[in-house]
Design a protein around this motif. Structure first.
Motif: not given
Length: 416
Positions: A150-160, A241-244, A186-190, A260-267
């Motif tokens: 089996a293998v893996n890769t990355v995709a876009l996760f998002y908060n519905k 997107m955060s500079k961090s 918004r403040p506190g979230r990227y 809840g500090k980012t609405a979307m991520m690549i993972n």
């Protein structure tokens, strides 16, 4: 967790060259154990880097089951990921390699190049039905030396919930990604997060953007590569997107998403078990956005391959090959995929799996066109990866434009 990018000590070409000469001069004997070079083999050894639970036990159980089918007991040993390749090199030089060896697919060509592994076609193993990119990940100089169940890769996760509240559709293109990330910030979230740190993980996460835009690891200083890097720069400059991100790894992205500090991520799909356990978190997963509508993302292929090292005992090699074949049959693939949230390597099994586990559908789709990191550059890939993450760091911190950063990255990749 099964990680596709294992930060490890990469061996120098001189070390591998010396090992290759040693193997050529002395041969590569198998580890001592039950049976002999001419007698019946009743036990074989297997080595991997699945030290964490429940992965270690799960793989141990599968190896035991496949060993029974092959008529042997499998003595299963795991070492930390960063220790595996150095240990393999030591064992190769002392002719004590295990009978069955698991490798990160990015390490396969380096180890095969030393002469320590045997081509699998000599055992009559069935390669049919494997996705082209997956078979390529286990191939060295035209011969298959390793197979991945089996293998893996990355995709876009998002908060519905976040996307719904902001009236944002799941982005499919780069333009939609920039717009969505801005609306979700918004403040506190990227709006968006990627792993852009100075390791091979940073390079791994950039590859879908580089490759999907027609860029190539063989030549980093191209307009296509600069456009891909400019996208990341624009997301940081706009505040979406955060500079961090230049310091974040994939675990950090996961933590940001859970908090809840980012609405979307690549993972990757190895995050799904923890996301499933998170209360009141409604998430979805989609393919990595592409430059233009209608394109299919080209993502990097992660995961591990199983190999049969050289041995003084052909009988041990044959038994190890039978276990390897069992690990890669359709039933085992489905078991591995369900236990570890990975994608079965045979396309028909993967399609069946996507129907059974809908959260993996985006990954199954992406794996169809995924590429091995070493398919083009082979043992030169680590230099290119270093050039890529160095360019990312320079561009995202504002030290250089994407074009200049990639020019420097190309110099690193070619050693000039």
């Amino acid at each position: 967790m099964i990680s596709p990018v294992r930060p490890s000590v990469r061996q120098t070409s001189a070390l591998f060259g010396a090992l290759a000469l040693l193997l050529a001069a002395t041969g590569c004997g198998g580890r001592a154990g039950a049976g002999s070079a001419t007698g019946e083999v009743t036990a074989i050894t297997a080595l991997d880097y699945y030290t964490d639970e429940p992965e270690h036990t799960q793989w141990g159980n599968l190896l035991t089951a496949c060993g029974k089918k092959a008529g042997v007991t499998v003595e299963h040993t795991s070492v930390p990921g960063a220790s595996l390749v150095p240990q393999v090199l030591r064992q190769a030089s002392s002719r004590t390699l295990p009978d069955l060896l698991m490798l990160d697919n990015a390490d396969l060509q380096q180890i095969a190049g030393t002469g320590a592994l045997t081509p699998l076609d000599q055992y009559g193993i069935d390669f049919s039905g494997f996705a082209k990119g997956i078979l390529s990940a286990g191939t060295y100089q035209g011969k298959v030396y390793g197979l991945a169940p089996a293998v893996n890769t990355v995709a876009l996760f998002y908060n519905k919930d976040m996307l719904s509240k902001a009236g944002v559709a799941v982005p499919e293109t780069w333009g939609e990604l920039k717009t969505a990330a801005a609306k979700l910030t918004r403040p506190g979230r990227y709006g968006m997060a990627v792993d852009a740190n100075a390791t091979f993980e940073g390079s791994w996460q950039f590859l879908p953007f580089l490759w999907s835009n027609g860029g190539h690891e063989k030549q980093l200083d191209t307009p296509q590569a600069a456009q891909a890097l400019q996208l990341w720069v624009d997301l940081v400059k706009s505040g979406s997107m955060s500079k961090s991100v230049v310091n974040w790894n994939q675990s950090d992205l996961h933590d940001q998403f859970l908090a809840g500090k980012t609405a979307m991520m690549i993972n990757g799909p190895w995050r799904i078990p923890a996301l499933n356990q998170a209360e009141n978190l409604h998430w979805g997963v989609a393919p990595v956005p592409v430059p233009r509508a209608g394109q299919t993302p080209v993502t990097p292929l992660g995961g591990e391959v199983w190999t049969v090292p050289q041995s003084a005992s052909k009988s041990r090699q044959e038994k190890a090959a039978r276990v390897l074949a069992c690990l890669n049959d359709s039933s085992s693939m489905l078991t591995v995929a369900k236990e570890h949230f990975t994608v079965p390597s045979r396309t028909t099994v993967a399609s069946q799996y996507a129907e059974q586990v809908p959260s993996m559908a985006a990954f199954v789709h992406s794996v169809e066109g995924a590429r091995s990191r070493t398919s083009e550059l082979g043992v030169k890939w680590p230099k290119a990866a270093t050039g890529i993450y160095t360019a990312i760091q320079s561009a995202l911190t504002g030290e250089q434009t994407p074009e200049k950063a990639l020019e420097h990255g190309q110099q690193i990749a070619t050693g000039s």
